[in-house]
Design a protein around this motif. Structure first.
Motif, PDB file in Angstrom:
ATOM      1  N   GLN A 194       0.820  -1.224   0.000  1.00  0.00           N
ATOM      2  CA  GLN A 194       0.000   0.000   0.000  1.00  0.00           C
ATOM      3  C   GLN A 194       0.847   1.264   0.000  1.00  0.00           C
ATOM      4  OE1 GLN A 194      -3.750   0.229   1.979  1.00  0.00           O
ATOM      5  NE2 GLN A 194      -3.203   2.160   2.923  1.00  0.00           N
ATOM      6  N   VAL A 199       3.741   1.619  -1.175  1.00  0.00           N
ATOM      7  CA  VAL A 199       4.378   1.721  -2.488  1.00  0.00           C
ATOM      8  C   VAL A 199       3.413   2.361  -3.491  1.00  0.00           C
ATOM      9  CG1 VAL A 199       5.398   0.366  -4.358  1.00  0.00           C
ATOM     10  CG2 VAL A 199       5.943  -0.182  -2.007  1.00  0.00           C
ATOM     11  N   ARG A 200       2.139   2.013  -3.381  1.00  0.00           N
ATOM     12  CA  ARG A 200       1.121   2.645  -4.245  1.00  0.00           C
ATOM     13  C   ARG A 200       0.998   4.128  -3.932  1.00  0.00           C
ATOM     14  NH1 ARG A 200      -3.832  -0.530  -2.672  1.00  0.00           N
ATOM     15  NH2 ARG A 200      -4.996   1.033  -3.811  1.00  0.00           N
ATOM     16  N   VAL A 201       0.982   4.440  -2.622  1.00  0.00           N
ATOM     17  CA  VAL A 201       0.835   5.836  -2.215  1.00  0.00           C
ATOM     18  C   VAL A 201       2.013   6.665  -2.721  1.00  0.00           C
ATOM     19  CG1 VAL A 201       0.914   7.335  -0.179  1.00  0.00           C
ATOM     20  CG2 VAL A 201      -0.644   5.392  -0.232  1.00  0.00           C
ATOM     21  N   LEU A 202       3.191   6.023  -2.866  1.00  0.00           N
ATOM     22  CA  LEU A 202       4.363   6.738  -3.346  1.00  0.00           C
ATOM     23  C   LEU A 202       4.451   6.693  -4.878  1.00  0.00           C
ATOM     24  CD1 LEU A 202       6.857   5.694  -0.552  1.00  0.00           C
ATOM     25  CD2 LEU A 202       5.809   7.925  -0.877  1.00  0.00           C
ATOM     26  N   GLY A 203       3.341   6.373  -5.529  1.00  0.00           N
ATOM     27  CA  GLY A 203       3.239   6.589  -6.965  1.00  0.00           C
ATOM     28  C   GLY A 203       3.557   5.408  -7.849  1.00  0.00           C
ATOM     29  N   VAL A 204       3.692   4.208  -7.265  1.00  0.00           N
ATOM     30  CA  VAL A 204       4.059   3.053  -8.083  1.00  0.00           C
ATOM     31  C   VAL A 204       2.807   2.250  -8.442  1.00  0.00           C
ATOM     32  CG1 VAL A 204       5.359   0.894  -8.133  1.00  0.00           C
ATOM     33  CG2 VAL A 204       6.323   2.912  -7.011  1.00  0.00           C
TER      34      VAL A 204
END
Lengths: 235, 294
Positions: free
Chosen positions: B181, B183-188
């Motif tokens: 999660q 990692v998603r929040v950091l744009g991936v």
């Protein structure tokens, strides 16, 4: 900059946000206050795209983003520091910071410089760049989480309970930093349990209760209004 | 025991390492896929078999073994990408048993497909000429091809390690295995990372199949036993742990080799006994984190 209209969100069957509307303008610090379970965290998560079941409108920089995935929202300049901080356990402080740059080609080209700049305000992080991040204290981890969110240069950063579980002296330092971030052009949407502190920092505030906005006013005005604080924020 | 006994033991240990190398290659893919995607890939043995048959197919068309070493992981990995994209991806978020059942069924289909294309009987697979014979390794003569398998595995592990530790994708994979999660929040776009990991894991399984082919020949069913052994390795090493996969793979290989020397009738059972002991002492495996599945 950010406009939320009639936002609804659900966790399973429970209808957590029941029509939240609010607005954040460029260069402001806006604060959401209210009791536990009022929907503050859910509002931030919905804006970041982490709530699956939602309805309404979320417009950021003129674009409707409600149905975009989280990573696409990051690309538009939205950043989010969750309440649990989410420092990645096995990684070093440096790798956690690098993680904040992986999705930004511009940031990756100037990685060393960005890390230098991001840690300039946090000497404690700078000294511990190659240490495993979980060995940091709670306050240092919070600083790292904020530095990681800011390193790519987002336009708007959402902070969930940044002062939670941190020594008061560090909290003051951190709030001073938020002020500097605003002065340097970052817009901040803040959720904070420490109402007095938050209202002292923010420009405007929204009061949430049971999934709706019940009041909004300039922060200074709310700070003076003990009746509202008593009614919606006291535990 | 005299020196002769010691040499025999040392050679058998070395044979165990060569056997373990194949397990390591399979287990590392299983572990990577499980750690990132929480998919227990029951088709991993079928991808292994598919790699061996891809080698047969290429050799029949005149490709050298060396060319196959490059081409086979690419072919099998590409097939893995399709499987993740169109079969596994729709099942994310539905619990661990959905992709498990899917890959279980897929393994049967792959085996049946190979039977239709290449026949039900096993085929021999020639050891490349330059790797035939034996080499003196100081303690005695050891089959050159087995030495090559050990060397190739070490090279693949080194490459994988550099990829994970030194590249941006590696950083994303290491972080994503712990906390997708954030990692998603950091744009991936995490779904692209999962796709890549599945392709990588199955590609390495295909390569392991090609490497194993000269040792054991190829047959449609060759993936079955080796999958069971690779699961033992991941459980012993700790699900999701790459270091665990390497250590446990070698440990299992050596265990099999030594029990075949001393008590051959126990060779098949010994690794399960090893697994039982490890699970009793460390339920999460040697290098696993507790509570991964909870």
């Amino acid at each position: 900059m950010l406009r939320i209209e009639d936002l609804h969100a659900w966790y399973g069957p429970s209808h957590v946000l029941q029509g939240v509307s609010l607005e954040v303008n460029r260069g402001e610090i806006v604060c959401l206050i209210g009791r536990n379970g009022a929907g503050k965290t859910t509002t931030l998560k919905s804006v970041m795209g982490l709530i699956e079941k939602r309805r309404g409108r979320v417009v950021f920089e003129g674009q409707e983003i409600l149905h975009r995935p989280a990573h696409a929202r990051f690309a538009l300049g939205l950043a989010y520091v969750p309440e649990e901080r989410r420092i990645v356990p096995g990684l070093s402080v440096r790798d956690n910071l690098r993680l904040g740059l992986v999705a930004s080609p511009e940031g990756r080209r100037h990685e060393a410089e960005r890390i230098e700049r991001a840690t300039a305000a946090f000497p404690r992080l700078k000294e511990r760049l190659d240490q495993v991040a979980v060995t940091l204290s709670g306050g240092e981890q919070q600083m790292l989480a904020i530095a990681r969110a800011m390193i790519s240069g987002p336009k708007l950063v959402m902070l969930d309970e940044p002062s939670e579980g941190i020594m008061p002296v560090l909290v003051d330092e951190m709030f001073e930093m938020f002020r500097r971030m605003r002065d340097e052009g970052t817009t901040i949407l803040l959720v904070e349990q420490n109402v007095e502190l938050a209202l002292g920092l923010a420009d405007r505030a929204y009061v949430l209760d049971q999934g709706v906005v019940v009041h909004h006013a300039p922060a200074a005005e709310l700070l003076a209004d003990e009746a509202i604080q008593e009614r919606y924020c006291s535990v | 025991m005299g020196t002769l006994g010691f040499d025999l033991l040392a050679l058998q240990l070395f044979a165990g390492v060569a056997l373990g190398a194949i397990y390591v290659l399979l287990a590392i893919g299983l572990s990577l896929i499980f750690g990132m995607l929480t998919v227990v890939n029951f088709a991993h043995g079928a991808f292994f078999m598919f790699g061996a048959y891809a080698g047969v197919f290429l050799a029949a068309r005149g490709a050298s073994f060396w060319a196959s070493l490059i081409a086979v992981p690419l072919i099998v990995g590409a097939f893995g990408l399709l499987v993740e994209r169109f079969l596994i991806r729709p099942l994310y978020g539905r619990g661990i048993d959905y992709p498990l059942l899917l890959t279980f069924g897929l393994a049967y289909m792959m085996v049946e497909g190979i039977r239709i294309a290449f026949g039900t009987l096993g085929l021999p697979f020639d050891t490349p000429e330059s790797l035939q014979g034996a080499t003196d390794i100081g303690i005695g003569f050891f089959p050159t091809y087995r030495l090559f398998v050990i060397g190739a595995t070490a090279a693949i592990l080194l490459g994988l390690w550099l990829f994970l530790e030194r590249t941006r994708y590696g950083l994303i994979i290491r972080a994503g295995a712990r906390d997708p999660q954030i990692v998603r929040v950091l744009g991936v776009d995490v779904s692209r990372v999962w796709l890549l990991v599945f392709g990588l894991g199955t590609g390495i399984a295909g390569l392991a199949g090609l490497l194993a082919a000269p040792l054991q020949g190829v047959s449609p069913e060759m993936g079955g036993p080796v999958l069971a052994e690779a699961f033992v390795v991941t459980v012993v090493g700790g699900m999701g742990s790459l270091l665990g996969a390497v250590v446990a793979g070698l440990l299992v290989g050596v265990t099999v080799a030594l029990t075949s020397l001393f008590v051959p009738e126990m060779a098949k059972v010994s690794i399960f006994a090893l697994m039982a002991v490890v699970l009793l002492v460390r339920p999460q495996g040697l290098f696993g984190r507790p509570g991964l599945l909870s």
